[in-house]
Design an enzyme around this catalytic site. Structure first.
Site, mmCIF file in Angstrom:
data_model
loop_
_atom_site.group_PDB
_atom_site.id
_atom_site.type_symbol
_atom_site.label_atom_id
_atom_site.label_comp_id
_atom_site.label_asym_id
_atom_site.label_seq_id
_atom_site.Cartn_x
_atom_site.Cartn_y
_atom_site.Cartn_z
ATOM 1 N N HIS A 1 0.859 -1.182 0.000
ATOM 2 C CA HIS A 1 0.000 0.000 0.000
ATOM 3 C C HIS A 1 0.899 1.237 0.000
ATOM 4 O O HIS A 1 1.951 1.240 0.654
ATOM 5 C CB HIS A 1 -0.865 0.031 1.257
ATOM 6 C CG HIS A 1 -1.857 -1.083 1.362
ATOM 7 N ND1 HIS A 1 -2.898 -1.043 2.265
ATOM 8 C CD2 HIS A 1 -1.972 -2.263 0.712
ATOM 9 C CE1 HIS A 1 -3.612 -2.146 2.164
ATOM 10 N NE2 HIS A 1 -3.065 -2.908 1.232
ATOM 11 N N GLU B 1 0.616 4.114 1.501
ATOM 12 C CA GLU B 1 0.786 4.701 2.828
ATOM 13 C C GLU B 1 1.802 3.910 3.654
ATOM 14 O O GLU B 1 2.620 4.493 4.366
ATOM 15 C CB GLU B 1 -0.553 4.749 3.580
ATOM 16 C CG GLU B 1 -1.655 5.490 2.857
ATOM 17 C CD GLU B 1 -2.508 4.586 1.975
ATOM 18 O OE1 GLU B 1 -3.598 5.024 1.594
ATOM 19 O OE2 GLU B 1 -2.093 3.440 1.652
ATOM 20 N N CYS C 1 -5.876 2.271 5.710
ATOM 21 C CA CYS C 1 -6.419 1.085 6.367
ATOM 22 C C CYS C 1 -5.743 0.911 7.733
ATOM 23 O O CYS C 1 -4.760 1.600 8.035
ATOM 24 C CB CYS C 1 -6.203 -0.144 5.484
ATOM 25 S SG CYS C 1 -4.478 -0.729 5.438
ATOM 26 N N CYS D 1 -1.931 0.397 7.530
ATOM 27 C CA CYS D 1 -1.211 1.618 7.183
ATOM 28 C C CYS D 1 -1.277 2.650 8.297
ATOM 29 O O CYS D 1 -0.284 3.335 8.577
ATOM 30 C CB CYS D 1 -1.764 2.186 5.886
ATOM 31 S SG CYS D 1 -1.474 1.116 4.464
#
Length: 150
Positions: free
Chosen positions: A53, A55, A83, A86
């Site tokens: 991801h 992030e 999420c 993250c």
């Protein structure tokens, strides 16, 4: 001096770029003192890596490359609310601020699966962290990328 609006739009553009490269629509950037220091796109599909991801990648980079004072001044702009994985990485990295476009609630309304509906701010609060979380911001613009993809 750039604004939150321009940085969020850059994150949304990165989400569109992720889709063009064969990934899902997520993009983020780190800003310290109004300067973009790093960008990232989602690469979970092309890297075959569930943790890729943007992030998470940026939080890891910041933790290893920026001094603690820089991380405290750092804002992560992201196309979609981080999420829980993250958000935890953001807390552990000590980033000062997160600004997101699309809320986890809005994302969950568009997807059948794969969304853990725990707001970023809840993770930060439960960690008793100092990170400020702001959003949704320009959500309709961010949703357009998701609506095209999902």
């Amino acid at each position: 001096m750039a604004t939150d609006e321009s940085f969020v739009r850059q994150a949304i553009d990165l989400a569109g770029s992720a889709v063009e490269r064969g990934n899902t629509p997520f993009g983020s950037l780190l800003v310290v003192d109004d300067e973009v220091v790093r960008t990232a796109e989602n690469t979970t599909l092309t890297d075959d890596d569930v943790a890729a991801h943007p992030e998470f990648k940026l939080a890891r980079w910041a933790a290893s490359e920026l001094e603690p004072a820089e991380r405290e001044r750092c804002t992560m702009y992201t196309s979609t609310e981080p999420c829980p994985m993250c958000a935890s990485a953001i807390v552990y990295a000590g980033l000062g601020r997160v600004v997101y476009s699309v809320s986890v609630e809005s994302l969950a309304e568009r997807r059948d699966d794969g969304v853990i509906e725990i707001p970023c701010e809840e993770v930060v609060d439960r960690a008793d962290a100092e990170t400020t979380v702001e959003g949704p911001f320009l959500e309709n613009e961010g949703l357009a990328v998701h609506d095209e993809y999902w």
